[in-house]
Design a protein around this motif. Structure first.
Motif, short mmCIF file in Angstrom:
data_model
loop_
_atom_site.label_atom_id
_atom_site.label_comp_id
_atom_site.label_asym_id
_atom_site.label_seq_id
_atom_site.Cartn_x
_atom_site.Cartn_y
_atom_site.Cartn_z
N GLY A 114 5.69 -9.80 -9.21
CA GLY A 114 5.65 -9.04 -7.96
C GLY A 114 4.29 -8.43 -7.69
N LEU A 115 3.65 -7.96 -8.74
CA LEU A 115 2.33 -7.35 -8.58
C LEU A 115 1.34 -8.36 -8.05
N GLU A 116 1.47 -9.56 -8.54
CA GLU A 116 0.56 -10.62 -8.13
C GLU A 116 0.74 -10.93 -6.66
N VAL A 117 2.00 -10.96 -6.26
CA VAL A 117 2.30 -11.19 -4.84
C VAL A 117 1.62 -10.12 -4.00
N LEU A 118 1.78 -8.88 -4.45
CA LEU A 118 1.19 -7.75 -3.73
C LEU A 118 -0.32 -7.90 -3.63
N ARG A 119 -0.92 -8.25 -4.76
CA ARG A 119 -2.36 -8.38 -4.80
C ARG A 119 -2.83 -9.45 -3.84
N GLN A 120 -2.14 -10.57 -3.86
CA GLN A 120 -2.54 -11.66 -2.97
C GLN A 120 -2.35 -11.26 -1.51
N LEU A 121 -1.25 -10.57 -1.30
CA LEU A 121 -0.95 -10.13 0.06
C LEU A 121 -2.05 -9.20 0.58
N ARG A 122 -2.44 -8.27 -0.29
CA ARG A 122 -3.40 -7.27 0.11
C ARG A 122 -4.79 -7.85 0.37
N GLU A 123 -4.96 -9.08 -0.06
CA GLU A 123 -6.27 -9.69 0.17
C GLU A 123 -6.49 -9.94 1.65
N TRP A 124 -5.39 -10.18 2.37
CA TRP A 124 -5.63 -10.49 3.77
C TRP A 124 -4.74 -9.69 4.72
N SER A 125 -3.90 -8.78 4.15
CA SER A 125 -3.03 -8.06 5.08
C SER A 125 -2.86 -6.61 4.68
N GLU A 126 -2.79 -5.76 5.67
CA GLU A 126 -2.55 -4.34 5.42
C GLU A 126 -1.10 -4.00 5.69
N ILE A 127 -0.29 -5.01 5.75
CA ILE A 127 1.12 -4.80 6.11
C ILE A 127 1.78 -3.85 5.12
N PRO A 128 2.56 -2.89 5.61
CA PRO A 128 3.20 -1.95 4.69
C PRO A 128 4.16 -2.67 3.74
N VAL A 129 4.11 -2.25 2.48
CA VAL A 129 4.95 -2.86 1.46
C VAL A 129 5.70 -1.77 0.72
N ILE A 130 7.02 -1.99 0.58
CA ILE A 130 7.81 -1.07 -0.25
C ILE A 130 8.28 -1.84 -1.47
N ILE A 131 8.07 -1.24 -2.62
CA ILE A 131 8.39 -1.91 -3.89
C ILE A 131 9.80 -1.57 -4.34
N LEU A 132 10.52 -2.57 -4.80
CA LEU A 132 11.81 -2.32 -5.45
C LEU A 132 11.59 -2.48 -6.96
N SER A 133 11.90 -1.44 -7.68
CA SER A 133 11.63 -1.58 -9.12
C SER A 133 12.81 -1.11 -9.94
N VAL A 134 12.75 -1.41 -11.21
CA VAL A 134 13.80 -0.99 -12.15
C VAL A 134 13.21 0.04 -13.09
N LYS A 135 14.05 0.81 -13.74
CA LYS A 135 13.60 1.95 -14.55
C LYS A 135 12.48 1.61 -15.53
N GLU A 136 12.60 0.45 -16.23
CA GLU A 136 11.60 0.16 -17.26
C GLU A 136 10.22 -0.08 -16.70
N ASP A 149 -0.97 1.82 -6.83
CA ASP A 149 -2.42 1.88 -6.86
C ASP A 149 -3.05 0.63 -6.27
N THR A 150 -2.33 -0.46 -6.37
CA THR A 150 -2.87 -1.71 -5.83
C THR A 150 -2.73 -1.79 -4.32
N GLY A 151 -1.91 -0.93 -3.77
CA GLY A 151 -1.84 -0.95 -2.32
C GLY A 151 -0.44 -0.93 -1.74
N ALA A 152 0.58 -0.82 -2.62
CA ALA A 152 1.91 -0.68 -2.05
C ALA A 152 2.01 0.69 -1.42
N ASP A 153 2.84 0.76 -0.40
CA ASP A 153 2.90 2.03 0.31
C ASP A 153 3.90 2.98 -0.30
N ASP A 154 4.98 2.45 -0.82
CA ASP A 154 6.00 3.32 -1.38
C ASP A 154 6.85 2.51 -2.35
#
Lengths: 229, 908
Positions: free
Chosen positions: A65-87, A97-102
């Protein structure tokens, strides 16, 4: 159809149950939802479908998922919300820090998710607008005049305290990581000195919260950062 | 052994000190009376004043006033009284001293022999134990007590000193302080009666205390001390990297035998080796001709070998026919540069006949130097070798009954008579020459069967018979018969040669067989215990085998968890192991040194105790109790015993390590399973929970009105999520129950179609969205199974099929009969499983490649496998042509269904 004027949301998650849930709920709230099950598809659809917001699961099967975010952020400022698990604490912070919004932790309450979606969309809409005075219930922050009022009483803040509050206010509703705050206010050299931040947040809370031990405005996101509501 | 000897390890130790060991300071003097004890006490008092904890272990002042005065104020550990032969003797109390643990202990007279009943034979062994406990020791010693100096001193003074101290004690001592006074002063002291030397008559002493002697001894002592300084200086230089001329790595070889001269030879060799800083090799060559036959010879050899060990030489035992060849061979193999041999006192004649070993060695010694030391056995009085309790040594001293002695001679006579009669009758055909030759036959037979004397007897009779009965004039002896003396000589020669060869061969055979037996015992033991896995069995095997080979009672004592020693195995009779024996065994376990009979430590014990040591430490103790009274073990048995001990130690160690390895791998495996379980729970519970909570919170939102379909969808999500969680929890519980073995099969006679039907209807929701086909053979026999469990298997397999395929892929179930088994196959189109994984998918928590690829516990198939196998069936996976997966299981079926008797068919 619905209140949210058909803002387009792309959901990238490999679990079909989650996808279904999000589709049903978000659609009911008037969003237009497209689902994909893997990162590659996600990147492709972001370009083709051109959503207004992306909900991205960190635990994807094909690409991280992080990689997707990184690639995305290379060309888009589109807001991104991360779904994560406790671990995935560290991943979450890195993502922010890489650029997800929330972020939202599974299992999440739908209300929480919807609130964050709204905030993220609002910020992107208003990216270019000037919104000098932020009013949150009893808290009023005037960015241009550097004035903060609680219940119409002016509160004196030190420059650093004000800086912190200002940053939080600019991203009101969104989480800011420790590192983001520290880097913005003190500089890159201090990015790991979270104790400084904690001290100042404590002092801030004493000045602007009704009950500093149960803050309503400056909320702590454990292990991640702070959020101004 | 390093080729290039840069540093003598003993010297390093002496300089660095073995960690934990105390430092030994020796006050060395040329003779009794120079004032060693006095000096020791003086130094000790100084240390006491400086605040060190100094204690007197044993100091003998011999009543001298000045020395006595020095005793004042120094704490003493009182001596221990030991009773021996009805008298009380006072010896140093070693245990008390060890308990007391002073910083410095004073122990006088290092060469003293302890009374039997004390722990060690010699006081220097006591001192070694003190040092190993970390206690520093001051002691006194005369130069004549040094092992290597012993014979020189004897030569100088004419007095042989019986009590000696091995050189290694001095070599590893921290400091040697030379105590010296001018000889005139010493002699003056002697005249004044101030010197006390026990065990020596006054006359001998008078002879001793002469200026010439004293000076010679002084020189010896001073030269030794100087040599020490030299060594220390050199090793200091080496340690600090100071460049200097390093001695080349020399190796010396000394040849020893059972002869008492070997002792002197060894000492000379050691002195030379010391001087050259060379290693010393002591070689003993066994040839059939020179086997040590008598017990005394065997003892003597053992003694010499022990001396060699004491002197720090490496012992090598060779066998062969030619001593010289073996010696040269070994010398070349081991890069020996110098050979030291003794010149035996054989006569010239003997040497011509038998060849001189020394000459041959010299001849073939190209490149090696050979030192030949003349034996001086005759000039020195040999101390009497006393063997305590040497009654009835086995072997050659038994008196044979008279008849057995006479019978060879009688038989010879009878044989001769028979042959003579034959010859007389055939005289005409044979001729005189042949008769004379034929008379050799009985001689040779006698020689072969009965040995030298009967053979000689036969030759005499033969020649008389021949001369008297066959040589003309017959029945008389005439002067002309003198020429037959030559025949006689030849008979005798043949007799002797044959007898000797025979005897040698016999001895060789006996010894070879003995050795072969012992080696095969060793081999047999190692083979036996190599494959065995249980400690108890191995120990028992060892005890038995060793007992057979050594002819002794063997007991194996191992430490338990607390470190206390206990009997683990024995070869039979072990009631000699009373608490005091066990105490000895405990001591051996602690110290890692042998003790008991014939060792010099704790000799009063009934048995010999050997520590079983490997690199990992002391594994245990082997107790050896000999069946006859033995005080010195012959070398062969001792070496075999040591080999066995080494083997036993390794076996025990191996088993211990194998056990640990097993435990470690078990631990690792359960670690792995635990991690997998955690990961699984975390992911597979979390996901359905997320969808449930998400759906619920959506529905709880006030600000939204969901369409009925939307609401339905959300509710469905909640239901499915809960169902998933339920399934997962059940899987986990089932797995736990299967593992614990508490799952009970509730078997009934069931039609497989029934179970399939139920399973399919349970999965209806998912299956209806796919292309699904079901083919069940008609007339399938009933199977005896647990309904619920097999239903679960089917559900798990269907769930799997659905999960690992797309919505466009078809799923099918097929049930058919194959022989006596019912085959059920669940197939799905979709990605295939790599061939290498086809077996592994049934492992617990196994998921193909990335664990995030598909949701699921990884337990489903594992549970199926357990259940099917519990029913006595089999389950496996295959790839379906090139696009799909088949999982098949078989269950045993039966032709006839047992019919419960008496069920009415319809109402009557």
């Amino acid at each position: 159809m619905g209140k949210n004027d058909g803002a387009r949301i792309l959901v990238i998650d490999d679990e079909s149950q989650i996808r279904k849930l999000l589709r049903v709920a978000l659609t009911a709230y008037g969003y237009e939802v497209k689902e994909v099950a893997c990162g590659q598809d996600g990147l492709r659809e972001t370009a083709i479908y051109r959503p207004d917001l992306v909900i991205l699961d960190l635990g994807l099967p094909d690409i991280d998922g992080l990689e997707v975010l990184r690639q995305l952020r290379e060309w888009s400022e589109i807001p991104v919300i991360i779904l994560s698990v406790k671990e995935q604490e560290q991943d979450k912070i890195t993502a922010l820090d890489t650029g997800a919004d929330d972020y939202v932790s599974k299992p999440f309450s739908m209300g929480e998710l919807l609130a964050r979606v709204r905030t993220a969309l609002r910020h992107s809409y208003h990216a270019n607008e000037e919104n000098p005075i932020l009013i949150l219930n009893d808290l009023e922050i005037d960015i241009i005049h550097r004035r903060v009022k609680v219940n119409d009483n002016e509160v004196k803040l030190t420059p650093t305290e004000y800086d912190i509050l200002k940053n939080l206010a600019i991203h009101a509703g969104k989480v800011l990581t420790h590192r983001q705050l520290l880097t913005t206010i003190w500089g890159k050299a201090y990015e790991n000195d979270t104790h400084y931040l904690r001290v100042y947040i404590g002092q801030l809370r004493k000045k602007i919260e009704i009950d500093p031990s149960r803050p309503k405005h400056i909320l702590t996101e454990s292990g991640v950062g702070y959020r101004l509501l | 052994m390093y080729k290039e000897k840069r540093m003598d390890p003993d010297t390093i130790l002496a300089n660095l000190g073995v960690p934990g060991w105390g430092k030994l300071t020796i006050f060395l003097g040329a003779a009794a009376g120079v004032g060693k004890t006095y000096k020791m006490l003086e130094t000790a008092r100084d240390k006491l004043a400086e605040g060190f904890d100094v204690v007197i272990g044993y100091v003998e002042t011999h009543g001298r006033q000045e020395t006595d005065a020095l005793l004042e104020g120094v704490p003493v550990v009182p001596r221990k009284a030991i009773e021996y032969r009805g008298r009380q003797f006072l010896e140093m109390d070693l245990d008390e001293l060890l308990k007391r643990r002073p910083q410095i202990a004073l122990v006088d007279e290092l060469a003293h022999t302890n009374i039997p009943g004390a722990r060690h034979n010699k006081r220097y062994q006591d001192v070694e134990e003190l040092l190993s406990a970390g206690i520093n020791v001051y002691t006194t010693l005369n130069i004549q007590h040094l092992e290597t100096m012993n014979d020189i001193v004897a030569q100088i003074t004419g007095v042989i000193v019986k009590e000696t101290v091995p050189d290694r004690i001095l070599e590893t001592a921290f400091q040697i302080q030379l105590v010296d006074i001018p000889p005139e002063e010493l002699i003056q002291r002697f005249k004044e009666g101030k010197i006390y030397v026990p065990d020596q008559a006054n006359d001998a002493l008078k002879k001793f205390f002469r200026p010439g002697n004293i000076n010679a001894l002084r020189e010896l002592a001073m030269r030794y001390a100087a040599q020490r300084v030299d060594h220390q200086l050199e090793s200091y230089m080496q340690m600090h990297g100071i460049v200097g001329p390093w001695p080349a790595g020399e190796k010396l070889m000394v040849c020893i035998s059972a002869s008492p001269f070997s002792a002197q030879l060894l000492r000379v060799a050691k002195r030379i080796a010391n001087g050259l800083q060379a290693e010393l090799l002591a070689v003993y060559v066994e040839t059939p001709r020179r086997f040590p036959v008598t017990e005394a010879e065997k003892d003597s050899l053992a003694k010499n070998i022990r001396l060699a060990e004491d002197l720090g030489a490496q012992i090598v035992n060779l066998t062969g026919d030619d001593i010289a060849e073996e010696i040269i061979d070994l010398a070349r193999k081991r890069n020996v540069s110098q050979i030291i041999m003794g010149k035996p006192e054989h006569t010239r004649m003997w040497e011509i006949i038998n060849g001189s070993v020394v000459d041959r060695v010299i001849r073939y010694s190209k490149g090696l130097s050979v030192h030949v030391i003349p034996s001086e056995v005759k000039n020195i009085e040999q101390p009497i070798i006393e063997h305590k309790g040497h009654k009835g040594a086995t072997g050659n001293e038994i008196h044979k009954p008279f008849l057995t002695v006479i019978s060879p001679y009688l038989l010879s006579v009878i044989m001769m008579i028979i042959l003579t009669i034959i010859f007389l009758n055939t005289k005409r055909y044979l001729g005189l020459v042949n008769v004379s030759l034929l008379y050799l036959l009985p001689v040779v037979i006698s020689a072969n069967r009965w040995g030298t004397k009967p053979a000689l007897f036969s030759s005499v009779i033969a020649i008389i018979a021949f001369d008297f009965l066959f040589v003309p004039p017959v029945f008389s002896f005439t002067v002309g018969d003198i020429k037959y003396v030559f025949s006689f000589a030849i008979y005798v020669f043949v007799a002797l040669l044959t007898a000797k060869l025979s005897a040698r061969l016999k001895r060789q055979i006996v010894n070879s067989r003995l050795r072969e037996n012992r080696v095969s015992a060793l081999y047999g033991l190692s083979r036996d215990i190599a494959a065995v896995d249980t400690l108890a069995v191995v120990l028992q095997g060892i005890a038995k085998k060793v007992a057979e080979a050594i002819e002794a009672d063997i007991s194996l004592l191992l430490p338990d968890e607390n470190g206390n020693i206990s009997l683990q195995a024995s070869s039979g009779n072990n009631d000699y192991l009373n608490p005091s024996e066990l105490a000895v065994a405990s001591w051996v376990l602690e110290r890692g040194q042998k003790a008991g009979k014939a060792t010099g430590t704790l000799e009063g014990a009934d048995a010999l105790y050997l520590p079983m040591i490997t690199e990992q430490g002391i594994q245990g103790v082997m107790g050896v109790r000999f069946q006859q009274d033995v005080n010195t073990l012959d070398q062969e048995r001792m070496r075999l015993l040591e080999a066995f001990v080494g083997l036993a130690a390794m076996a025990i160690n191996r088993l211990k390590l194998a056990g640990e390895a097993r435990r470690a791998s078990n631990l690792a495996e359960s670690e792995r399973l635990r991690t997998a379980l955690f990961n699984s729970i975390s992911h597979d519970l979390r996901t359905p929970l997320a969808s449930i909570i998400g759906a619920v919170t959506s529905l709880m939102q006030e600000d939204c009105i969901y369409t009925p379909t939307a609401r339905d969808d959300l509710l469905q999500t909640i239901y499915q999520g809960s169902d998933r969680m339920n399934r997962f929890v059940n899987n986990l519980l089932d797995m736990a129950r299967l593992e614990a073995g508490v799952l009970k099969l509730n078997k009934e006679w069931i039609d497989i179609q029934d179970i399939i039907g139920v399973a399919v209807s349970r999965m209806d929701a998912q299956l209806s969205q796919r292309s699904f086909s079901m083919t069940i053979d008609t007339d399938l026999p009933m199977i005896d199974v647990d309904f619920v469990l097999i239903e679960q298997v089917l559900i798990n397999l269907l769930d799997n099929a659905l999960k690992y395929s797309e919505s466009s892929n078809a799923v099918s179930i097929n049930a058919r009969l194959s022989g006596t088994e019912v085959l059920v196959t669940i197939a799905n189109e979709g990605p295939t499983i790599p061939v290498s994984d086809l077996g592994k998918i049934f492992d617990k928590f196994y998921r193909l490649s990335s664990p995030r690829l598909v949701s699921g516990t990884g337990l489903g198939l594992a549970i199926c496998k357990e259940i099917i196998e519990l029913h006595g069936g089999r389950i496996w996976a295959e790839d379906k042509s090139d696009w799909g997966v088949l999982i098949t299981f078989v269950l045993p079926a039966f032709e006839k269904v047992p019919i419960c008797g008496g069920l009415p068919d319809g109402k009557e």
